[in-house]
Design a protein around this motif. Sequence first.
Motif, PDB file in Angstrom:
ATOM      1  N   VAL A 176     -17.343 -14.696 -13.662  1.00 33.85           N
ATOM      2  CA  VAL A 176     -17.020 -13.363 -13.167  1.00 33.85           C
ATOM      3  C   VAL A 176     -15.543 -13.290 -12.789  1.00 33.85           C
ATOM      4  N   LYS A 177     -14.951 -12.147 -13.091  1.00 33.16           N
ATOM      5  CA  LYS A 177     -13.518 -11.962 -12.844  1.00 33.16           C
ATOM      6  C   LYS A 177     -13.299 -10.710 -11.990  1.00 33.16           C
ATOM      7  N   LEU A 178     -12.221 -10.752 -11.203  1.00 30.17           N
ATOM      8  CA  LEU A 178     -11.854  -9.627 -10.333  1.00 30.17           C
ATOM      9  C   LEU A 178     -10.569  -8.982 -10.838  1.00 30.17           C
ATOM     10  N   ALA A 179     -10.628  -7.666 -11.026  1.00 33.02           N
ATOM     11  CA  ALA A 179      -9.439  -6.894 -11.383  1.00 33.02           C
ATOM     12  C   ALA A 179      -9.156  -5.899 -10.269  1.00 33.02           C
ATOM     13  N   ILE A 180      -7.897  -5.830  -9.867  1.00 35.36           N
ATOM     14  CA  ILE A 180      -7.477  -4.818  -8.891  1.00 35.36           C
ATOM     15  C   ILE A 180      -6.591  -3.846  -9.654  1.00 35.36           C
ATOM     16  N   ILE A 181      -7.047  -2.613  -9.735  1.00 32.09           N
ATOM     17  CA  ILE A 181      -6.312  -1.567 -10.447  1.00 32.09           C
ATOM     18  C   ILE A 181      -5.895  -0.520  -9.412  1.00 32.09           C
ATOM     19  N   PHE A 182      -4.646  -0.586  -8.999  1.00 29.47           N
ATOM     20  CA  PHE A 182      -4.137   0.358  -7.998  1.00 29.47           C
ATOM     21  C   PHE A 182      -3.891   1.722  -8.633  1.00 29.47           C
ATOM     22  N   PRO A 183      -3.990   2.794  -7.855  1.00 31.20           N
ATOM     23  CA  PRO A 183      -3.671   4.114  -8.404  1.00 31.20           C
ATOM     24  C   PRO A 183      -2.170   4.280  -8.666  1.00 31.20           C
ATOM     25  N   GLU A 204      -3.956 -11.089   0.149  1.00 32.23           N
ATOM     26  CA  GLU A 204      -4.781 -12.263  -0.145  1.00 32.23           C
ATOM     27  C   GLU A 204      -5.622 -12.034  -1.397  1.00 32.23           C
ATOM     28  N   LEU A 205      -6.160 -10.819  -1.536  1.00 29.36           N
ATOM     29  CA  LEU A 205      -6.958 -10.511  -2.730  1.00 29.36           C
ATOM     30  C   LEU A 205      -6.100 -10.478  -3.979  1.00 29.36           C
ATOM     31  N   VAL A 206      -4.925  -9.875  -3.865  1.00 27.05           N
ATOM     32  CA  VAL A 206      -4.013  -9.781  -5.013  1.00 27.05           C
ATOM     33  C   VAL A 206      -3.692 -11.185  -5.527  1.00 27.05           C
ATOM     34  N   GLN A 207      -3.492 -12.120  -4.612  1.00 18.96           N
ATOM     35  CA  GLN A 207      -3.141 -13.491  -5.008  1.00 18.96           C
ATOM     36  C   GLN A 207      -4.281 -14.212  -5.721  1.00 18.96           C
ATOM     37  N   THR A 208      -5.524 -13.801  -5.460  1.00 19.41           N
ATOM     38  CA  THR A 208      -6.667 -14.497  -6.057  1.00 19.41           C
ATOM     39  C   THR A 208      -7.294 -13.726  -7.216  1.00 19.41           C
ATOM     40  N   ALA A 209      -6.869 -12.495  -7.439  1.00 14.35           N
ATOM     41  CA  ALA A 209      -7.452 -11.671  -8.508  1.00 14.35           C
ATOM     42  C   ALA A 209      -7.073 -12.222  -9.879  1.00 14.35           C
ATOM     43  N   ASN A 222     -14.622 -13.364  -4.846  1.00 15.72           N
ATOM     44  CA  ASN A 222     -13.935 -14.653  -4.689  1.00 15.72           C
ATOM     45  C   ASN A 222     -14.907 -15.745  -4.233  1.00 15.72           C
ATOM     46  N   GLU A 223     -15.831 -15.406  -3.341  1.00 17.20           N
ATOM     47  CA  GLU A 223     -16.845 -16.377  -2.900  1.00 17.20           C
ATOM     48  C   GLU A 223     -17.792 -16.721  -4.050  1.00 17.20           C
ATOM     49  N   LEU A 224     -18.194 -15.706  -4.814  1.00 14.79           N
ATOM     50  CA  LEU A 224     -19.167 -15.902  -5.887  1.00 14.79           C
ATOM     51  C   LEU A 224     -18.598 -16.705  -7.067  1.00 14.79           C
ATOM     52  N   LYS A 225     -17.290 -16.736  -7.193  1.00 17.06           N
ATOM     53  CA  LYS A 225     -16.677 -17.463  -8.313  1.00 17.06           C
ATOM     54  C   LYS A 225     -17.031 -18.951  -8.288  1.00 17.06           C
ATOM     55  N   GLU A 226     -17.365 -19.485  -7.118  1.00 21.54           N
ATOM     56  CA  GLU A 226     -17.767 -20.894  -7.046  1.00 21.54           C
ATOM     57  C   GLU A 226     -19.062 -21.122  -7.813  1.00 21.54           C
ATOM     58  N   SER A 227     -20.013 -20.214  -7.669  1.00 25.18           N
ATOM     59  CA  SER A 227     -21.299 -20.332  -8.360  1.00 25.18           C
ATOM     60  C   SER A 227     -21.307 -19.656  -9.723  1.00 25.18           C
ATOM     61  N   TYR A 228     -20.454 -18.646  -9.875  1.00 22.67           N
ATOM     62  CA  TYR A 228     -20.390 -17.863 -11.112  1.00 22.67           C
ATOM     63  C   TYR A 228     -18.933 -17.784 -11.591  1.00 22.67           C
ATOM     64  N   PRO A 229     -18.410 -18.876 -12.135  1.00 24.90           N
ATOM     65  CA  PRO A 229     -16.994 -18.882 -12.526  1.00 24.90           C
ATOM     66  C   PRO A 229     -16.666 -17.893 -13.650  1.00 24.90           C
TER      67      PRO A 229
END
Length: 185
Positions: free
Chosen positions: A76-83, A101-106, A67-74
């Motif tokens: 890159v994407k974050l996926a949350i894959i729950f079991p 908080e992570l789920v809301q920004t993923a 989430n921090e890196l997205k400012e410099s590297y838009p």
Amino acid sequence: MNDIIQRLYVTGYQSYELGIFSEQDPKVKVIKNVLKRELVALIENGLEWVMISGSLGTEIWTGQIINELKESYPEVKLAIIFPFERFGSNWKEHNQLLLSELVQTADFVDAVSHQPYQNPGQFKNHVNFLLQHTDAALVVYDTEYPGKSKFFLGDVEKYLEQNPYELLTITMDDLENSSDFGDSV
């Protein structure tokens, strides 16, 4: 394997395995700094997706870093894959908030099993899914300090017997060499 890593699964020690019970613990900063350095190098080499399962510790910290890196590297994407569905619902409120908080920004959130926890097979299916949908894994793990990730590493070894896959690790030596981490363990 010299191919570009486009989809990466990041996992490793859970916070309690490292004796970390507060986000203000100095060890968190060290681990995040080393993770960030590794992730930036991969992003600059073509990494597009970082996947986590949402576990406390390494995975939550990785999500925060992305989430921090997205400012410099838009790109890159974050996926949350729950079991499974409702993963983390029995955690303490503070930990549930970190995950929420992570789920809301993923950029993508789903579960491999669309049922609440029923049996250990859900974890096995989850690992199989992650291995089939990523090019590599970055694991914060050291064989001298066993933790839950040893099971994932065993699955990676079996997977590697018949599939191309890259396994990257951050060891305790890597962490200690980056700062005074060893003094705070």
